[in-house]
Design an enzyme around this catalytic site. Structure first.
Site, PDB file in Angstrom:
ATOM      1  N   CYS A  85      38.623  36.235  42.434  1.00 58.27           N
ATOM      2  CA  CYS A  85      37.976  37.523  42.722  1.00 58.27           C
ATOM      3  C   CYS A  85      36.445  37.426  42.682  1.00 58.27           C
ATOM      4  CB  CYS A  85      38.448  38.569  41.724  1.00 58.27           C
ATOM      5  SG  CYS A  85      38.293  38.034  40.013  1.00 58.27           S
ATOM      6  N   HIS A 101      33.585  43.899  40.949  1.00 60.45           N
ATOM      7  CA  HIS A 101      32.746  42.771  40.557  1.00 60.45           C
ATOM      8  C   HIS A 101      31.455  42.831  41.393  1.00 60.45           C
ATOM      9  CE1 HIS A 101      35.925  41.331  38.129  1.00 60.45           C
ATOM     10  NE2 HIS A 101      36.221  40.193  38.740  1.00 60.45           N
TER      11      HIS A 101
HETATM   12  N1  LIG Z   1      39.179  35.609  36.441  1.00 59.58           N
HETATM   13  C1  LIG Z   1      38.723  36.828  37.006  1.00 59.58           C
HETATM   14  C2  LIG Z   1      39.811  37.523  37.743  1.00 59.58           C
HETATM   15  C3  LIG Z   1      39.795  37.062  39.122  1.00 59.58           C
HETATM   16  O1  LIG Z   1      40.781  36.785  39.786  1.00 59.58           O
HETATM   17  C4  LIG Z   1      38.164  37.732  35.952  1.00 59.58           C
HETATM   18  O2  LIG Z   1      38.383  37.430  34.782  1.00 59.58           O
HETATM   19  O3  LIG Z   1      37.488  38.699  36.301  1.00 59.58           O
END
Ligand SMILES: N[C@@H](CC=O)C(=O)O
Length: 365
Positions: free
Chosen positions: A158, A255
């Site tokens: 992500c 994010h």
């Molecule tokens: N590892 C990431 C999730 C993404 O797939 C996170 O901790 O935000």
């Protein structure tokens, strides 16, 4: 009988499994017919198994809530009910590798959100707008697995989704050095504030394994299928180097990435904006059900993108960019935002499955 493809969700009770179920409600091509999770959930209805851990904004779909949860380890049994599966299982990396291969060997395509197979050389890691041709490696994977229709495809982490599409859109200007700091929502760790109260008003400057993923995975997305090696060869760091810091912030979904870029060529601001906003790919051309109409939007206001205003852009499948300006050390800098559990996780998986169906890799059994 429905014409839709029968879908199984492996790891159906976790946060990403739930997101798959919510996104697939009323999907025009796919129908969730089977849910599977750990042995402790097996035998319960989905509603009972999830209990008060349902985290989506919409209720559990009527068509799913009374499905009886299967034991995810009973591979043949689960596979016999479905045309393909989405995988969001929560196990060790080795266990995930093994169970996803076991499903593929039952001639069941697996579209995975997990990181376990992201560096398996003949497994494509796909962002459908960027590298749809990575599916060319599937024939080599099937050769290795000894399958006719079973294979594994994965989507990347992500954290890379807020800047990798932008850097791809700018390819003609040859970006070669990138510094990125990600500000990652707590749902990326599968949690909300009730489950992780320490995150209220807090920042944690460490997310295990995340910086390596943020720096390396874009290179594999930009790689090419090498027919002699029967594998995807990642782009070399001599072409582009990414360095990162990944920080957990008190945000539920979204994010954000603050990014600095050096270019070999010398683009103007307008050229960079035009390249971003006109960027599109196979999902748009094929009009896939969840394809964002405009993949990347550029916001002129100095205080955008903002998580609360922009995270759901294009139903969470788009990327929002703002604050593009010249930098005195690097050439340009910007801020990007994407939805971590939609574009960054389950939604990215659904779009990948739509691409695989459109290209004939996922069919009725
Ligand atoms: N590892 C990431 C999730 C993404 O797939 C996170 O901790 O935000």
């Amino acid at each position: 009988m429905s014409d839709k493809l029968r879908v199984g969700i492996l790891g159906a009770t976790g946060m990403v499994g739930q997101r798959f179920i919510a996104l697939l409600e009323n999907h025009p091509w796919f129908e969730v017919t089977t849910v599977a999770a750990s042995p402790r959930s097996a035998g319960k209805t989905y509603e009972e198994a999830v209990g008060n851990r349902w985290k989506m904004d919409t209720p559990i779909p009527e068509s799913v809530k009374n499905l009886v949860v299967h034991n995810v380890n009973e591979v043949e049994e689960v596979a016999s009910h479905v045309d393909f599966v989405f995988s969001a299982v929560d196990m060790s990396k080795d266990e995930i590798k093994a169970i996803e291969e076991a499903y593929a060997k039952t001639e069941t395509p697996v579209v995975s959100n997990n990181s376990a197979h992201r560096w398996t050389p003949d497994v494509p890691m796909i962002i459908p707008e960027i590298n749809p041709e990575a599916t060319d490696v599937i024939k080599y994977q099937k050769e290795r697995l000894g399958t006719k229709r079973g294979f594994i495809a994965v989507k990347p982490n992500c954290s890379i989704q807020s800047y990798t599409p932008v850097l791809t859109a700018w390819k003609e200007f040859e970006p070669y050095e990138v510094v990125v700091t990600t500000y990652q929502a707590i749902s990326g760790a599968g949690k909300n504030f009730k489950e992780w109260p320490e995150m209220v008003g807090n920042i944690i400057p460490f997310i295990g394994g995340e910086e390596e993923k943020s720096e390396r995975e874009p290179l594999r997305v930009w790689g090419h299928v090498d027919d002699e090696k029967k594998a995807i060869v990642p782009l070399g760091e001599d072409t582009i180097t990414i360095t990162s810091q990944c920080i957990r912030v008190p945000v539920l979904y979204g994010h954000t990435a603050a990014v600095f870029v050096k270019f070999r060529k010398n683009p103007t601001k307008q050229q960079l904006i035009d390249a971003m906003t006109s960027f599109s790919g196979e999902p748009q051309r094929l009009q896939l059900p969840n394809a964002p109409k405009q993949f990347i939007q550029y916001l002129e206001e100095d205080n955008r993108p903002q998580v609360t205003l922009d995270v759901n852009y294009e139903n969470g499948f788009g990327v929002s960019v703002g604050r593009l300006r010249e930098d005195k050390v690097y050439d340009w800098k910007f801020v990007g935002l994407s939805h971590n559990t939609i574009r960054g996780a389950a939604g990215g998986g659904v779009l990948c499955a739509e691409l695989l169906k459109a290209k004939g890799f996922i069919t009725k059994k």
